[in-house]
Write a protein that holds these residues in place. Structure first.
Motif, PDB file in Angstrom:
ATOM      1  N   PHE B  37       0.846  -1.187  -0.049  1.00 25.07           N
ATOM      2  CA  PHE B  37       0.107   0.227   0.025  1.00 25.07           C
ATOM      3  C   PHE B  37       0.893   1.297   0.182  1.00 25.07           C
ATOM      4  O   PHE B  37       1.404   1.665   1.054  1.00 25.07           O
ATOM      5  N   PHE B  60      -9.119  -6.043  -2.168  1.00 23.39           N
ATOM      6  CA  PHE B  60      -9.164  -5.275  -1.360  1.00 23.39           C
ATOM      7  C   PHE B  60     -10.168  -4.010  -1.472  1.00 23.39           C
ATOM      8  O   PHE B  60     -10.546  -3.080  -0.574  1.00 23.39           O
ATOM      9  N   CYS B 209     -10.226 -22.694   7.492  1.00 22.97           N
ATOM     10  CA  CYS B 209      -9.782 -21.302   7.661  1.00 22.97           C
ATOM     11  C   CYS B 209     -10.242 -20.355   7.039  1.00 22.97           C
ATOM     12  O   CYS B 209     -10.360 -18.931   7.277  1.00 22.97           O
TER      13      CYS B 209
ATOM     14  N   THR C 145      11.318 -18.079   6.638  1.00 24.50           N
ATOM     15  CA  THR C 145      10.512 -17.645   7.469  1.00 24.50           C
ATOM     16  C   THR C 145      10.672 -18.141   9.151  1.00 24.50           C
ATOM     17  O   THR C 145       9.769 -18.107   9.872  1.00 24.50           O
ATOM     18  N   ALA C 240      -3.202  -3.615   6.582  1.00 23.44           N
ATOM     19  CA  ALA C 240      -3.866  -3.437   5.451  1.00 23.44           C
ATOM     20  C   ALA C 240      -3.825  -4.389   4.361  1.00 23.44           C
ATOM     21  O   ALA C 240      -4.954  -4.913   3.741  1.00 23.44           O
ATOM     22  N   LYS C 241      -2.954  -5.289   4.450  1.00 25.78           N
ATOM     23  CA  LYS C 241      -2.984  -6.397   3.298  1.00 25.78           C
ATOM     24  C   LYS C 241      -3.555  -7.604   4.060  1.00 25.78           C
ATOM     25  O   LYS C 241      -3.746  -8.601   3.298  1.00 25.78           O
ATOM     26  N   ILE C 243      -6.401 -10.336   5.230  1.00 31.13           N
ATOM     27  CA  ILE C 243      -7.775 -10.548   4.588  1.00 31.13           C
ATOM     28  C   ILE C 243      -8.503 -11.162   5.703  1.00 31.13           C
ATOM     29  O   ILE C 243      -9.504 -11.644   5.274  1.00 31.13           O
ATOM     30  N   ALA C 247      -6.130 -18.749   8.515  1.00 28.22           N
ATOM     31  CA  ALA C 247      -4.733 -19.736   7.953  1.00 28.22           C
ATOM     32  C   ALA C 247      -3.878 -19.411   9.062  1.00 28.22           C
ATOM     33  O   ALA C 247      -3.274 -20.438   9.446  1.00 28.22           O
ATOM     34  N   ILE C 328       3.515 -16.939   8.509  1.00 25.72           N
ATOM     35  CA  ILE C 328       4.234 -15.969   7.365  1.00 25.72           C
ATOM     36  C   ILE C 328       4.150 -16.878   6.094  1.00 25.72           C
ATOM     37  O   ILE C 328       3.911 -16.405   5.053  1.00 25.72           O
ATOM     38  N   LYS C 329       4.588 -17.815   6.207  1.00 27.97           N
ATOM     39  CA  LYS C 329       4.860 -18.960   4.835  1.00 27.97           C
ATOM     40  C   LYS C 329       3.376 -19.219   4.219  1.00 27.97           C
ATOM     41  O   LYS C 329       3.441 -19.066   3.252  1.00 27.97           O
ATOM     42  N   HIS C 330       2.518 -19.304   5.027  1.00 23.25           N
ATOM     43  CA  HIS C 330       1.003 -19.865   4.672  1.00 23.25           C
ATOM     44  C   HIS C 330       0.040 -18.627   4.392  1.00 23.25           C
ATOM     45  O   HIS C 330      -1.032 -18.864   4.033  1.00 23.25           O
ATOM     46  N   PRO C 332      -1.930 -16.025   2.724  1.00 25.55           N
ATOM     47  CA  PRO C 332      -2.157 -15.584   1.364  1.00 25.55           C
ATOM     48  C   PRO C 332      -1.475 -14.349   0.849  1.00 25.55           C
ATOM     49  O   PRO C 332      -1.390 -14.023  -0.434  1.00 25.55           O
ATOM     50  N   MET C 333      -1.465 -13.494   1.814  1.00 23.54           N
ATOM     51  CA  MET C 333      -1.083 -12.243   1.540  1.00 23.54           C
ATOM     52  C   MET C 333       0.552 -11.846   1.940  1.00 23.54           C
ATOM     53  O   MET C 333       0.763 -10.715   1.901  1.00 23.54           O
ATOM     54  N   ALA C 334       1.098 -12.891   2.684  1.00 20.94           N
ATOM     55  CA  ALA C 334       2.282 -12.863   3.205  1.00 20.94           C
ATOM     56  C   ALA C 334       2.614 -11.672   4.303  1.00 20.94           C
ATOM     57  O   ALA C 334       3.554 -11.087   4.185  1.00 20.94           O
ATOM     58  N   ASP C 336       3.531 -10.592   7.738  1.00 18.04           N
ATOM     59  CA  ASP C 336       4.790 -11.041   8.531  1.00 18.04           C
ATOM     60  C   ASP C 336       4.835 -10.553   9.756  1.00 18.04           C
ATOM     61  O   ASP C 336       4.753  -9.504   9.974  1.00 18.04           O
ATOM     62  N   ARG C 338       7.035 -10.989  12.019  1.00 16.05           N
ATOM     63  CA  ARG C 338       8.205 -10.254  12.547  1.00 16.05           C
ATOM     64  C   ARG C 338       8.261  -9.057  12.156  1.00 16.05           C
ATOM     65  O   ARG C 338       8.915  -8.124  13.137  1.00 16.05           O
ATOM     66  N   GLU C 339       7.895  -8.628  10.921  1.00 19.20           N
ATOM     67  CA  GLU C 339       7.746  -7.324  10.711  1.00 19.20           C
ATOM     68  C   GLU C 339       6.992  -6.327  11.527  1.00 19.20           C
ATOM     69  O   GLU C 339       7.534  -5.222  12.018  1.00 19.20           O
TER      70      GLU C 339
END
Lengths: 152, 319, 355
Positions: B37, B60, B209, C145, C240-241, C243, C247, C328-330, C332-334, C336, C338-339
């Motif tokens: 974004f 989105f 999920c 990851t 924001a990213k 969803i 998962a 993180i790995k699974h 869908p929008m990655a 993270d 940790r970040e």
């Protein structure tokens, strides 16, 4: 009476209140003999028939599903059955990909006065389901199996 | 100036008029792209665009109807925007669409399975239809065509069908629309019994999920999904095949005539269940019955929202 | 501690066959490209080269668990009354989980502080926990990851395991961690590990530690997260990213939130416990229709806050995260995690400076 010797199968009928439900009544009043495998759910209109009712029925143990409503152009709400026709045709065409025989699901049109026609529809559909035999049972766990046996 | 530079310049031009622009940047490793974004020029500098940019960012949009948003779309993603416009779920005036050519989107989980070392990836490059993945142990090269997402073969639009700014040119080398979905082909070759077993087997590993649902740009009920209600009790909380498979039917039927085959459902699935084939089958039938394709014409009426008194292709049974 | 044992790759199937006589043995199995823990079948390959897609969480905390079954009886003489029969379903199965990574096994240590404490014990959890043994395999690679070393663990962590196997050339150097583990390992056969093999195991461990790189200091994170609790701009930004699917929680070895429902069929039914998911709108939806966590930003804040602030506050600073990186790995929008925690710390520090 059952049209067939031996065990009844489970057939769910979704019937429009304004025509086919009346048609079934007419057949009954006229004492026309019909197979007894069908269990009827009354709908206000086939336009209320969510195709998911059909999938849910088959997924939870029905062997066949029949939808019946007013003849096209004769809908009590003018156009409910026109929408239904599109949805139901589409749902029917999805069945084979899931592993269900398409003939387990039919939709048809019977008016309130057509007792005779109702008799024909039920008899033909019941015959068709008996020809196919019991539907495959989705995710049948031992518990569900026991429960279903218990319910008869 | 390269296409990417051109794109960045244009985004920077538009940025002052917009709340943000949605694109992609590198995720946790060089193989992983992640939605980005962008609000500032520094954000724009992190933008990437390559076959790893698989996410359909239009997902989105319905949640930001009152924002002024810029969005980057590939050919197939643009169909989602058209469909959302058809359904009046987004406002065209609030949207600036940056259209990009697509040469196929990589199925990252497939690549991770193909490369032998599960360790750290140091670099990913593209050349001549190949993807080269380097790790400390060495590097491997895979043909791009072998590791694309299953949607890529069936979706015929390499270039966006709607855009304000278009970048690049259609790359004919792309696999867009070059064939049928392998999963659907395999299914159609099976007997009824085999198909039934196929779904029971695959749905069994579903973890409920709902990533498929939440990643779907056409799943606009969002927090009010019928799968979550207790009354009516469409689904129980049990995690058996019946509930899991029934959910797929709920999703599929609610997408009838609306699904643009962007493949986000299957890409999002953490258990890699081949669920796109159900949507593809439905779309084939819709094409056959109503000669209709979702997300191509903003003025078209979706087929299940209309009818014809005499249906050309519905052959009703005589009894 | 008993001496270390060397097991060849060929010793493993024989061992598992023996173990199978007394317990259900779960091993990482390939299910159409996805790796999950399934009952050991000598015909099917055990997938040990990388982390399984789904952790062995279901061994102790099944996604659906029947707590009790019930049946109502109506008395035709007294239609206003009815009686109910209840039957409790306590698990009795013995289970051995073979081939999980230290992170996946260690997840249950985090559960123990919630479900099996001196004050409160969940009988269902406790029964399964006591009946389950873990034969864990130390890692010989680190993925992008992976971040177990950020949260107080490492690639050969034995916490929560009964036996740990260290991969070396041609096999494993195994050692028992608990008494239960000693009994399991006795059945494995094998020979005494040489000191060279032990050194090799250590070298593998050192190499993976090096691959993982240096871990940031997270000691201030619990306080930082509380400090920026009301900074919704921050949470909107990092979510924001997202969803808002489940998962991350359902694949997480340390997520233990659950829901209890009655699933009735006519007059009978069962009370079940199922995994719940704080990323879902329904998680905190109240009967009145009010939802205190109405946006995904509120929900992601809870997920991160629970793992890195609220849980450690209650349990002596231990993070409710094992660093396996599946979320993180699974994703869908990655997204993270940790970040997010690093940015949270940074944002809190900036807030402190400007205040």
């Amino acid at each position: 009476m059952s049209a067939h010797d031996g065990r009844e199968l489970r057939i769910i009928g979704f019937l429009c209140n304004w025509c086919s439900y009346g048609g079934a009544d007419t057949a009954g009043v006229a004492r026309l003999s019909q197979p007894t495998d069908l269990r009827i759910v009354r709908l206000p209109c086939t336009g209320r028939m969510d195709p998911l009712f059909m999938f849910k029925s088959l997924f939870t143990g029905a062997d066949g599903v029949l939808v019946s409503g007013c003849h096209p152009r004769d809908c009590h709400y003018s156009e409910g059955n026109f929408y239904a026709r599109r949805r139901l045709e589409l749902a029917k065409r999805l069945l084979p990909l899931l592993g269900f025989d398409q003939r387990r699901f039919e939709y048809t049109w019977v008016s309130a006065s057509e007792g005779q026609r109702w008799q024909t529809v039920v008899t033909k559909f019941t015959d068709q389901i008996h020809e196919l035999g019991p539907a495959p049972k989705v995710g049948l766990s031992p518990e569900t199996a026991a429960r279903m046996a218990e319910a008869g | 100036m390269s296409m990417l530079e051109e794109l960045k310049t244009k985004i920077k031009d538009e940025l002052p008029n917009l709340d943000w622009v949605i694109g992609w940047k590198q995720g946790f490793d060089p193989l992983q792209a992640t939605p980005h974004f962008m609000r500032t020029e520094q954000d724009v500098d992190q933008l990437i665009y390559n076959p790893l940019c698989a996410q359909n960012l239009a997902t989105f949009l319905p949640g930001m109807k009152d924002k002024k948003v810029g969005i980057l779309v590939k050919g197939c993603d643009s169909r989602t925007i058209v469909e959302l416009l058809q359904e009046n779920l987004i406002t065209r005036e609030n949207l600036v669409i940056f259209g990009l050519p697509c040469s196929g989107a990589v199925d990252v989980s497939k690549v991770r399975k193909e490369i032998d070392s599960p360790g750290r990836i140091t670099e990913v490059t593209f050349d001549g239809g190949h993807i080269r993945i380097s790790t400390k142990q060495g590097s491997s090269s895979l043909a791009l065509a072998d590791v694309l997402l299953p949607k890529c073969r069936t979706n015929p639009y390499a270039m966006p069908v709607i855009a304000d700014h278009v970048f690049g040119q259609e790359e004919k080398a792309g696999p867009c629309g070059q064939g049928e979905s392998p999963a659907l082909e395999a299914l159609e070759a099976m007997s009824l019994e085999q198909r039934f077993d196929y779904w029971q087997y695959h749905m069994d590993r579903c973890i409920r999920c709902y990533a498929c649902r939440n990643a779907c740009p056409m799943c606009v009920c969002r927090d009010h999904c019928i799968a979550d209600t207790r009354d009516p009790h469409w689904l129980s909380q049990e995690t058996d095949v019946q509930q899991k498979w029934m959910f797929q039917l709920i999703h599929v039927m609610h997408l009838a005539g609306r699904c643009t085959e962007c493949g986000e459902c299957e890409r999002a699935c953490p258990m890699d269940i081949p669920i796109l084939s159900l949507r593809q089958k439905l779309n084939r039938e819709i094409k056959d019955l109503f000669d209709y394709e979702a997300g191509v014409d903003p003025e078209a009426v979706p087929p299940l929202l209309t009818f014809k008194v005499e249906e050309a292709n519905i052959n009703e049974r005589g009894w | 501690m008993a001496a270390k044992t060397f097991l060849t790759h060929d010793d493993i199937p024989t061992w598992l066959d023996t173990l199978r006589d007394a317990a259900r043995v779960l091993v990482p199995t390939d299910v159409d490209g996805t790796v999950k823990f399934e009952a050991y079948d000598s015909e099917r390959e055990i997938i040990l080269k990388a982390q399984a897609t789904a952790p062995p969480k279901e061994a102790v905390f099944p996604q659906t668990e029947t707590l009790l079954r019930y049946r109502y009886y109506k008395d035709p003489e007294h239609p206003e009354t009815q009686s109910v029969d209840l039957k409790e379903d306590l698990p009795e199965d013995k289970v051995v989980v073979f081939g999980a990574r230290p992170c996946g096994t260690r997840g249950f240590v985090i559960y123990d502080r919630v479900f099996a404490t001196d004050a409160i014990t969940d009988p269902y959890y406790k029964a399964r926990r006591d009946n389950t043994a873990f034969i864990t395999i130390a890692c010989d690679t680190a993925e992008h990851t992976c971040f177990c070393h950020w949260v107080g663990s490492h690639p050969a962590d034995s916490e929560g395991s009964d036996v740990v196997l260290h991969p070396v050339q041609d096999g494993y150097v195994a050692h028992a961690v608990t008494e239960k583990g000693e009994q399991l390992l006795e059945q494995a056969g094998g020979q005494k590990a040489s000191s060279d093999q032990e050194k090799e195991a250590q070298a593998v461990q050192d190499r993976v530690m090096e691959e993982l790189g240096e871990a940031p200091d997270l000691s201030g994170v619990p306080a930082s997260l509380l400090q920026i609790f009301d900074n919704l701009d921050f949470w909107n930004d990092v979510s924001a990213k997202c969803i808002s699917c489940g998962a991350c929680t359902y694949l997480c070895p340390t997520c233990y939130c659950f829901n209890i429902t009655d699933e009735s069929y006519g007059l009978s039914g069962k009370r079940i416990r199922t995994w719940d998911n704080c990323m879902s709108y329904l998680f905190t939806l109240e009967g009145s229709g009010h939802n205190p966590r109405m946006t995904k930003a509120h929900r992601l804040r809870n997920r991160v806050g629970h793992k890195f602030s609220y849980y450690p506050e209650l349990h002596g600073g231990v993070f409710a995260c094992c660093g396996c990186g599946r979320c993180i790995k699974h994703c869908p929008m990655a997204v993270d995690i940790r970040e997010i925690i690093l940015r949270a710390k940074e944002t809190a520090d900036e807030q402190s400076v400007s205040a």
